[in-house]
Design a protein around this motif. Structure first.
Motif, PDB file in Angstrom:
ATOM      1  N   ALA A  98       2.310 -25.640 -29.218  1.00  0.00           N
ATOM      2  CA  ALA A  98       2.179 -24.253 -29.305  1.00  0.00           C
ATOM      3  C   ALA A  98       1.049 -23.055 -28.392  1.00  0.00           C
ATOM      4  CB  ALA A  98       1.378 -24.501 -30.544  1.00  0.00           C
ATOM      5  N   ALA A  99       1.203 -22.242 -27.765  1.00  0.00           N
ATOM      6  CA  ALA A  99       0.435 -22.268 -26.760  1.00  0.00           C
ATOM      7  C   ALA A  99      -0.592 -21.837 -26.988  1.00  0.00           C
ATOM      8  CB  ALA A  99       0.722 -20.282 -28.207  1.00  0.00           C
ATOM      9  N   GLY A 100      -1.907 -22.045 -25.860  1.00  0.00           N
ATOM     10  CA  GLY A 100      -3.059 -22.407 -25.919  1.00  0.00           C
ATOM     11  C   GLY A 100      -2.568 -23.893 -26.049  1.00  0.00           C
ATOM     12  N   GLN A 101      -2.103 -24.785 -25.123  1.00  0.00           N
ATOM     13  CA  GLN A 101      -2.285 -26.175 -24.258  1.00  0.00           C
ATOM     14  C   GLN A 101      -1.537 -26.564 -23.100  1.00  0.00           C
ATOM     15  OE1 GLN A 101      -2.106 -28.364 -29.109  1.00  0.00           O
ATOM     16  NE2 GLN A 101      -0.476 -26.712 -28.543  1.00  0.00           N
ATOM     17  N   THR A 102      -1.169 -25.884 -22.903  1.00  0.00           N
ATOM     18  CA  THR A 102      -0.416 -25.925 -21.148  1.00  0.00           C
ATOM     19  C   THR A 102      -0.825 -24.596 -20.431  1.00  0.00           C
ATOM     20  OG1 THR A 102       1.459 -26.685 -22.812  1.00  0.00           O
ATOM     21  CG2 THR A 102       1.578 -26.638 -20.009  1.00  0.00           C
ATOM     22  N   VAL A 103      -1.305 -25.193 -19.120  1.00  0.00           N
ATOM     23  CA  VAL A 103      -1.902 -24.268 -18.268  1.00  0.00           C
ATOM     24  C   VAL A 103      -1.216 -25.110 -16.293  1.00  0.00           C
ATOM     25  CG1 VAL A 103      -4.413 -26.138 -17.704  1.00  0.00           C
ATOM     26  CG2 VAL A 103      -3.647 -23.838 -16.800  1.00  0.00           C
ATOM     27  N   VAL A 104      -0.645 -24.666 -15.782  1.00  0.00           N
ATOM     28  CA  VAL A 104      -0.261 -24.762 -14.241  1.00  0.00           C
ATOM     29  C   VAL A 104      -1.047 -25.141 -13.283  1.00  0.00           C
ATOM     30  CG1 VAL A 104       2.132 -24.293 -12.825  1.00  0.00           C
ATOM     31  CG2 VAL A 104       2.984 -24.344 -15.406  1.00  0.00           C
ATOM     32  N   ALA A 253       2.090 -28.975 -10.742  1.00  0.00           N
ATOM     33  CA  ALA A 253       2.141 -29.872 -12.014  1.00  0.00           C
ATOM     34  C   ALA A 253       2.233 -28.318 -13.001  1.00  0.00           C
ATOM     35  CB  ALA A 253       1.883 -31.459 -11.956  1.00  0.00           C
ATOM     36  N   PHE A 254       2.076 -28.871 -14.332  1.00  0.00           N
ATOM     37  CA  PHE A 254       1.348 -28.796 -15.730  1.00  0.00           C
ATOM     38  C   PHE A 254       1.167 -29.536 -16.508  1.00  0.00           C
ATOM     39  CE2 PHE A 254       5.601 -30.072 -16.866  1.00  0.00           C
ATOM     40  CZ  PHE A 254       5.598 -30.463 -18.311  1.00  0.00           C
ATOM     41  N   LEU A 255      -0.245 -29.526 -17.216  1.00  0.00           N
ATOM     42  CA  LEU A 255      -1.578 -30.158 -18.120  1.00  0.00           C
ATOM     43  C   LEU A 255      -1.286 -29.280 -18.774  1.00  0.00           C
ATOM     44  CD1 LEU A 255      -2.914 -31.874 -18.347  1.00  0.00           C
ATOM     45  CD2 LEU A 255      -5.327 -30.161 -17.177  1.00  0.00           C
ATOM     46  N   TYR A 256      -0.384 -30.812 -19.959  1.00  0.00           N
ATOM     47  CA  TYR A 256      -0.857 -30.449 -21.266  1.00  0.00           C
ATOM     48  C   TYR A 256      -2.126 -31.006 -21.932  1.00  0.00           C
ATOM     49  CZ  TYR A 256       0.059 -30.870 -26.736  1.00  0.00           C
ATOM     50  OH  TYR A 256       0.105 -31.643 -28.113  1.00  0.00           O
ATOM     51  N   VAL A 257      -3.121 -30.242 -23.274  1.00  0.00           N
ATOM     52  CA  VAL A 257      -3.953 -31.018 -23.885  1.00  0.00           C
ATOM     53  C   VAL A 257      -4.455 -30.213 -25.227  1.00  0.00           C
ATOM     54  CG1 VAL A 257      -6.514 -32.040 -24.267  1.00  0.00           C
ATOM     55  CG2 VAL A 257      -5.221 -31.545 -21.588  1.00  0.00           C
ATOM     56  N   ALA A 258      -3.748 -31.399 -25.962  1.00  0.00           N
ATOM     57  CA  ALA A 258      -3.336 -30.932 -27.678  1.00  0.00           C
ATOM     58  C   ALA A 258      -5.067 -30.462 -28.100  1.00  0.00           C
ATOM     59  CB  ALA A 258      -3.433 -32.279 -28.709  1.00  0.00           C
ATOM     60  N   GLN A 259      -4.577 -29.870 -28.763  1.00  0.00           N
ATOM     61  CA  GLN A 259      -5.959 -28.492 -29.247  1.00  0.00           C
ATOM     62  C   GLN A 259      -6.993 -29.233 -29.979  1.00  0.00           C
ATOM     63  OE1 GLN A 259      -6.303 -24.786 -29.093  1.00  0.00           O
ATOM     64  NE2 GLN A 259      -8.274 -25.446 -29.394  1.00  0.00           N
ATOM     65  N   ARG A 260      -6.405 -30.340 -30.230  1.00  0.00           N
ATOM     66  CA  ARG A 260      -7.988 -31.225 -31.514  1.00  0.00           C
ATOM     67  C   ARG A 260      -8.612 -32.248 -29.918  1.00  0.00           C
ATOM     68  NH1 ARG A 260      -3.417 -33.943 -30.779  1.00  0.00           N
ATOM     69  NH2 ARG A 260      -3.394 -36.260 -30.390  1.00  0.00           N
ATOM     70  N   LEU A 261      -7.884 -31.864 -28.509  1.00  0.00           N
ATOM     71  CA  LEU A 261      -8.666 -32.702 -28.041  1.00  0.00           C
ATOM     72  C   LEU A 261      -9.621 -31.944 -26.843  1.00  0.00           C
ATOM     73  CD1 LEU A 261      -6.211 -35.640 -27.011  1.00  0.00           C
ATOM     74  CD2 LEU A 261      -8.911 -35.493 -28.078  1.00  0.00           C
ATOM     75  N   GLN A 262      -9.519 -30.895 -26.331  1.00  0.00           N
ATOM     76  CA  GLN A 262     -10.079 -30.088 -25.058  1.00  0.00           C
ATOM     77  C   GLN A 262     -11.140 -29.616 -25.589  1.00  0.00           C
ATOM     78  OE1 GLN A 262      -7.953 -25.834 -25.869  1.00  0.00           O
ATOM     79  NE2 GLN A 262      -5.762 -27.373 -25.868  1.00  0.00           N
ATOM     80  N   GLY A 263     -11.924 -29.537 -26.458  1.00  0.00           N
ATOM     81  CA  GLY A 263     -13.698 -30.062 -26.451  1.00  0.00           C
ATOM     82  C   GLY A 263     -13.939 -31.245 -26.711  1.00  0.00           C
ATOM     83  N   ARG A 264     -13.340 -32.437 -26.396  1.00  0.00           N
ATOM     84  CA  ARG A 264     -13.630 -33.277 -26.097  1.00  0.00           C
ATOM     85  C   ARG A 264     -13.945 -34.292 -25.292  1.00  0.00           C
ATOM     86  NH1 ARG A 264     -10.857 -39.003 -28.918  1.00  0.00           N
ATOM     87  NH2 ARG A 264     -13.078 -40.218 -27.896  1.00  0.00           N
ATOM     88  N   LEU A 265     -12.756 -33.734 -24.325  1.00  0.00           N
ATOM     89  CA  LEU A 265     -12.567 -34.078 -22.908  1.00  0.00           C
ATOM     90  C   LEU A 265     -13.379 -32.952 -21.791  1.00  0.00           C
ATOM     91  CD1 LEU A 265      -8.870 -34.350 -23.091  1.00  0.00           C
ATOM     92  CD2 LEU A 265     -10.439 -36.394 -23.558  1.00  0.00           C
ATOM     93  N   THR A 266     -13.992 -34.204 -20.904  1.00  0.00           N
ATOM     94  CA  THR A 266     -14.490 -33.223 -19.583  1.00  0.00           C
ATOM     95  C   THR A 266     -13.459 -33.581 -18.542  1.00  0.00           C
ATOM     96  OG1 THR A 266     -16.466 -33.745 -21.084  1.00  0.00           O
ATOM     97  CG2 THR A 266     -16.684 -32.955 -18.359  1.00  0.00           C
ATOM     98  N   GLN A 267     -12.987 -32.462 -18.140  1.00  0.00           N
ATOM     99  CA  GLN A 267     -12.098 -32.926 -16.685  1.00  0.00           C
ATOM    100  C   GLN A 267     -12.853 -33.203 -15.500  1.00  0.00           C
ATOM    101  OE1 GLN A 267     -11.854 -31.364 -13.286  1.00  0.00           O
ATOM    102  NE2 GLN A 267     -12.367 -29.277 -14.477  1.00  0.00           N
ATOM    103  N   PRO A 268     -13.055 -34.149 -14.503  1.00  0.00           N
ATOM    104  CA  PRO A 268     -14.333 -34.765 -13.439  1.00  0.00           C
ATOM    105  C   PRO A 268     -14.130 -33.734 -12.698  1.00  0.00           C
ATOM    106  CG  PRO A 268     -11.848 -35.756 -13.692  1.00  0.00           C
ATOM    107  CD  PRO A 268     -11.878 -34.837 -14.856  1.00  0.00           C
ATOM    108  N   ILE A 269     -13.186 -32.973 -12.141  1.00  0.00           N
ATOM    109  CA  ILE A 269     -13.166 -32.167 -11.002  1.00  0.00           C
ATOM    110  C   ILE A 269     -13.776 -30.517 -11.465  1.00  0.00           C
ATOM    111  CG2 ILE A 269     -12.408 -31.313  -9.086  1.00  0.00           C
ATOM    112  CD1 ILE A 269     -10.185 -33.768  -9.344  1.00  0.00           C
TER     113      ILE A 269
END
Length: 419
Positions: A98-104, A253-269
């Protein structure tokens, strides 16, 4: 004058290929790709796809009208949002998101690092006992190297799964590897060497039952094999766009992060494009909400233009139709390999069951390195992978059955020549 039995059999394969092409409901899409009218046999669409003809006009228009005409105004008008617009299109057309979970944006390597590192850190914060990252020994080198580096960087360790190189990770293998110390599992949906198609839904469930997060590498499946990221409860996934999505050499490339995890994960860069207010440029970093928090630097806009044309094709015909063609192509190639290459000592080093096979077939013979070099010189282009594997990559939208039959005949000729 007598006719060689092989010549007769190849003629029969070519006749069957002609009939298959005539009845192929998506066969006309082949004409939409640059080079499809040449004599080159392209067996490497699983490494770099042919460019869509429409991309010629798209790239020209971008340089002349957007970049050349709008100049830096383009960022405000569309470019800032483009990684998310195209990401959502990939989600709809290719990976069931679904929308809002994938970015290029970023390379596959950088996004895999972000994904695994973010997942590992989140797990560690919740439970310091979770110190293991699980990966198979036959996964793509980048995946293995990244896992090894993150484990050393974060004081964790790698738990390796040994697999048959003609297959891949199955449920029994994953169950034996995961447990209370597992933080993250990293698996490929389609194995790069054998083409083995993992049961992503069941393996995801196994990882979750063990309390782990799972990162899926979709590089050899996105655009060729149906994926249901939301339905199968994926946590995070990464895929490249220069294979079956035809984004061009080095396209991001593209990255998918499930909506339920987007607030929990902190990307390192932490870069300016992932900040809550991109242009505030304040003294401290505060992550944006949603998928923008996983962006780091300036998006590679020109590199993400061409993939839109193939994404549009997939969305139009449906990924299920693409998969039907993919299975038919690989089945055809396997049958020719058994009949014409088997007597020459060549074995099929990919799963026989099409339900367990992605979009490429690997053929094994001790002379395949030399065979690959000889074929390239004849404008027949597969690729080689150790040990002794020649990969036949059949991109469903741009490959015909006739091209497959011609190429397999040349493979047989090359194997006979080096024996």
């Amino acid at each position: 004058m007598t006719t060689d039995p092989l010549d007769r059999s190849i003629t029969a394969w070519e006749a069957e290929a002609s009939a298959l092409d005539a009845s192929d409901p998506i066969g006309a899409y082949r004409e939409l790709f640059v080079g499809s009218d040449s004599s080159v046999v392209y067996f490497d669409g699983n490494s770099l796809g042919r460019p869509p003809r429409a991309s010629l006009d798209r790239l020209d228009a971008f340089v002349r009208e957007e970049w050349g005409g709008r100049l830096i105004r383009g960022w405000d008008e569309s470019w800032m949002q483009l990684p998310f617009t195209i990401g959502d299109a990939i989600g709809r057309a290719a990976i069931g998101a679904a929308a809002g979970q994938t970015v290029v944006g970023d390379s596959t390597t950088v996004l895999l690092y972000k994904a695994v590192r973010a997942a590992f850190d989140a797990q560690q914060a919740a439970d310091p006992a979770r110190v293991e990252i699980v990966v198979d020994r036959d996964n793509f080198p980048t995946d293995r190297y990244i896992v090894d580096g993150i484990a050393r960087e974060r004081g964790g360790r790698v738990r390796w799964i040994d697999v048959d190189t003609t297959a891949g990770v199955d449920g029994a293998g994953l169950r034996a590897a995961v447990g209370p110390e597992t933080a993250v599992v990293l698996l490929s949906h389609v194995a790069y060497r054998s083409g083995y198609l993992a049961d992503a839904a069941s393996l995801t469930a196994i990882a979750h039952d063990a309390g782990a997060l799972i990162v899926w590498d979709l590089c050899h499946s996105a655009g060729s094999v149906p994926v249901q990221a939301d339905e199968w409860a994926f946590d995070v996934a990464v895929g490249c766009t220069y294979k079956y999505l035809n984004g061009g050499p080095g396209s991001p490339a593209f990255l998918y992060v499930a909506q339920r995890l987007q607030g929990r994960l902190t990307q390192p860069i932490q870069g300016w494009m992932g900040a809550a207010d991109v242009f505030a440029m304040g003294p401290d970093y505060r992550a944006a909400e949603g998928m923008r928090r996983f962006v780091s630097g300036t998006p590679p806009i020109t590199g993400m233009l061409a993939m839109q044309d193939t994404i549009g094709m997939i969305e139009k015909v449906g990924i299920e139709a693409v998969r039907v063609k993919s299975v038919a192509l690989t089945e055809f190639a396997v049958r020719i390999a058994d009949a014409e290459l088997g007597p020459l000592g060549v074995t099929v080093a990919s799963p026989r069951d099409p339900a367990e096979r992605g979009g490429h077939v690997t053929l094994s013979h001790p002379a395949m390195r030399e065979v690959t070099a000889a074929l390239w010189a004849q404008d027949v282009i597969p690729d080689y992978r150790d040990p002794d594997g020649l990969r036949i990559g059949l991109a469903p939208l741009s490959t015909s059955f006739a091209e497959t039959a011609r190429g397999m005949a040349r493979v047989a000729d090359a194997v006979r020549a080096v024996r």
